[in-house]
Design a protein around this motif. Structure first.
Motif, mmCIF file in Angstrom:
data_model
loop_
_atom_site.group_PDB
_atom_site.id
_atom_site.type_symbol
_atom_site.label_atom_id
_atom_site.label_comp_id
_atom_site.label_asym_id
_atom_site.label_seq_id
_atom_site.Cartn_x
_atom_site.Cartn_y
_atom_site.Cartn_z
ATOM 1 N N ASP A 1 81.582 118.239 129.245
ATOM 2 C CA ASP A 1 80.147 118.411 129.128
ATOM 3 C C ASP A 1 79.847 119.454 130.299
ATOM 4 O O ASP A 1 78.665 119.502 130.951
ATOM 5 N N ASP A 2 80.544 120.650 130.430
ATOM 6 C CA ASP A 2 80.277 121.528 131.219
ATOM 7 C C ASP A 2 80.203 121.307 132.591
ATOM 8 O O ASP A 2 79.352 122.073 133.289
ATOM 9 N N THR B 1 87.132 114.199 134.461
ATOM 10 C CA THR B 1 88.295 113.226 134.300
ATOM 11 C C THR B 1 89.206 113.762 134.909
ATOM 12 O O THR B 1 89.612 115.019 134.664
ATOM 13 N N PRO B 2 90.042 113.106 135.813
ATOM 14 C CA PRO B 2 91.279 113.338 136.125
ATOM 15 C C PRO B 2 92.228 113.977 135.069
ATOM 16 O O PRO B 2 92.414 113.098 134.260
ATOM 17 N N THR C 1 86.051 116.593 118.313
ATOM 18 C CA THR C 1 86.632 117.606 117.591
ATOM 19 C C THR C 1 85.941 118.946 117.543
ATOM 20 O O THR C 1 86.085 119.935 116.722
ATOM 21 N N ALA C 2 85.014 119.084 118.306
ATOM 22 C CA ALA C 2 84.196 120.237 118.540
ATOM 23 C C ALA C 2 83.741 120.142 120.071
ATOM 24 O O ALA C 2 83.970 119.214 120.596
ATOM 25 N N GLY C 3 83.314 121.283 120.408
ATOM 26 C CA GLY C 3 82.844 121.354 121.749
ATOM 27 C C GLY C 3 83.731 122.244 122.585
ATOM 28 O O GLY C 3 84.726 123.072 122.055
ATOM 29 N N TYR C 4 83.780 122.060 124.273
ATOM 30 C CA TYR C 4 84.611 122.941 125.100
ATOM 31 C C TYR C 4 85.038 122.024 126.226
ATOM 32 O O TYR C 4 84.685 120.836 126.326
ATOM 33 N N GLY D 1 88.193 125.631 123.513
ATOM 34 C CA GLY D 1 87.324 124.948 122.728
ATOM 35 C C GLY D 1 88.261 123.819 122.200
ATOM 36 O O GLY D 1 89.232 123.967 122.138
ATOM 37 N N LEU D 2 87.567 123.162 121.433
ATOM 38 C CA LEU D 2 88.155 121.961 120.576
ATOM 39 C C LEU D 2 87.860 122.448 118.997
ATOM 40 O O LEU D 2 86.554 122.853 118.821
ATOM 41 N N ARG D 3 88.768 121.943 118.169
ATOM 42 C CA ARG D 3 88.351 122.157 116.715
ATOM 43 C C ARG D 3 88.472 120.806 116.159
ATOM 44 O O ARG D 3 89.324 120.062 116.433
#
Length: 220
Positions: A162-163, A168-169, A191-194, A218-220
């Motif tokens: 979340d930018d 999270t370690p 499955t999306a985002g960064y 990113g995530l796909r």
């Protein structure tokens, strides 16, 4: 994958010296994964580089390197570089914050200042994304800048989806190569985002690098 301290040259990785009345600090922003490339800052990049002695600011510039002239005294210093790439089309790694903390024990002589060097290897596709919904592994490297510099003794990495609002370690496992770690990205169903990365590395002299790369991939 691009990050602001990737490369094999002293200027790509950052440099600093202390000689009596000045300290020089610099690092080329946004190099890519090809070490022979030497990118420079664009006119529409927002850059700030601030040098502190303790909590007192001793100088600043809006470029990626600067020789700061002042009465250098032994003590703990911090150089903080913030870079934002504002040109349209830059989706990944467009913002970073890098903080070097180092101690100057002797003045009046030309001397380099050690600091860990950081890089990542992530198995991204041609769109700079990895498959989401399962655990991913990537490589973190934290090594001395130069031969003979103090060894890197501590490395910690975190990931954010979340930018940078929450972290999270990331579990790091040493490989057979000194300074190289296999990182296990925290499992996510996204499955999306960064993915934003932060790593803190310290060497045997106590000097430290703390770097955050926003939307590193990113995530796909």
């Amino acid at each position: 994958m691009a990050n602001p301290t990737r490369g094999d040259t002293w200027l790509s990785q950052g440099y600093s010296t202390a000689v009596g009345d000045y300290v020089s600090v610099g690092a080329i922003p946004f190099p890519d994964s090809e070490p022979s490339h030497q990118p420079v800052a664009n006119w529409n990049d927002d850059i700030s580089l601030i040098l502190y002695r303790g909590d007192t600011e001793v100088g600043r510039t809006d470029y990626y390197y600067r020789t700061f002239y002042f009465d250098v005294e032994p003590g703990t210093y911090r150089a903080v570089m913030r870079i934002d790439r504002t040109a349209p089309g830059w989706e990944f790694s467009r913002s970073s914050t890098t903080e070097w903390t180092f101690t100057i024990t002797e003045t009046g002589v030309s001397r380099t200042i050690s600091a860990p060097r950081l890089s990542y290897d992530v198995g991204v596709d041609l769109r700079n994304r990895v498959e989401g919904g399962r655990q991913q592994r990537f490589t973190v490297r934290a090594t001395p800048q130069r031969n003979g510099d103090p060894a890197v003794t501590a490395v910690r990495t975190w990931a954010s989806y979340d930018d940078g609002a929450t972290w999270t370690p990331v579990r790091l496992t040493s490989t057979e190569t000194p300074g190289e770690f296999t990182a296990r990205l925290p499992h996510t169903r996204r499955t999306a985002g960064y993915v934003t990365l932060r790593t803190v590395a310290a060497d045997a002299s106590g000097n430290q690098l703390d770097q955050t790369v926003t939307r590193a991939f990113g995530l796909r």
